[in-house]
Enzyme design. Structure first.
Site: not given
Length: 209
Positions: A138, A141, A143
């Site tokens: 994401c 890295g 949540s």
């Protein structure tokens, strides 16, 4: 209201839920948050948190050269979209990579649970492929990607939410937002009830035999 009328308390999102048959206790949301207060590895761009399963940030996902050099075969982008980590199948078209995108926002109100099972299935299929290497990313890295990996460990590796968090925290500094933690907690309760029902059905079948 009469003085002797009992007052019904509203359900408490922070309360623990106990399965009376197995004794397993799903922690409350606050108890889950406390797991992240303890020491975790120093934040880095990418970490292997399970064999051949990595959690990384935007920088890692955008570095096609390093991804190819390090043999990544699958990518799950938990921040897919033009205004997030804007990669996609086309971005990796010059690589032999299977891509799966999840358009999720890192907001407590976002329903990430709708992606728990599809993402877990993608991860499971990827890791079942010989010589595979999977990146779940994401923006940071920490949540969205971490929450999907936690859900995978719970669904396919039969871990509790506490066990999955403990496993990943050994290798990476993660911090799912409070809304995602509550959704993972709900998943934990659901899976625990399914195990209890399966166990009860199996016991009944043995008695009938």
């Amino acid at each position: 209201m009469p003085a002797d009328t009992p007052i019904r308390k509203k359900p408490n999102a922070y309360a623990s839920v106990v399965d009376p048959d197995t004794g397993y206790c799903t922690p409350g949301a606050f108890e889950l948050e406390r797991l992240f207060w303890h020491g975790a590895p120093k934040y880095t761009h990418v970490n292997e948190v399970w064999p051949n399963l990595y959690i990384g940030d935007e920088k890692t996902a955008l570095d096609r050269y390093s991804l190819e050099k390090n043999g990544f075969t699958h990518i799950l982008n938990a921040a897919h979209g033009r205004w997030n980590v804007d990669t996609g199948p086309e971005y990796y078209s010059d690589m032999t990579v299977e891509y799966y995108g999840v358009e999720a926002e890192d907001l407590p109100s976002f329903n990430l649970s709708q992606f728990f099972y599809p993402a877990a299935q993608f991860i499971h299929k990827a890791l079942s492929t010989p010589n595979s290497k999977l990146l779940v990313n994401c923006a940071m890295g920490r949540s969205r990607s971490a929450s999907l990996v936690l859900a995978y460990l719970m669904i396919y590796k039969n871990m509790t939410v506490v066990e999955s968090i403990t496993q990943v925290l050994k290798h990476r500094c993660i911090l799912p937002n409070r809304g995602f933690l509550k959704q993972l907690r709900e998943l934990d309760i659901k899976l625990a009830l399914e195990k209890r029902d399966t166990h009860g059905t199996a016991n009944k079948a043995q008695k009938d035999d």
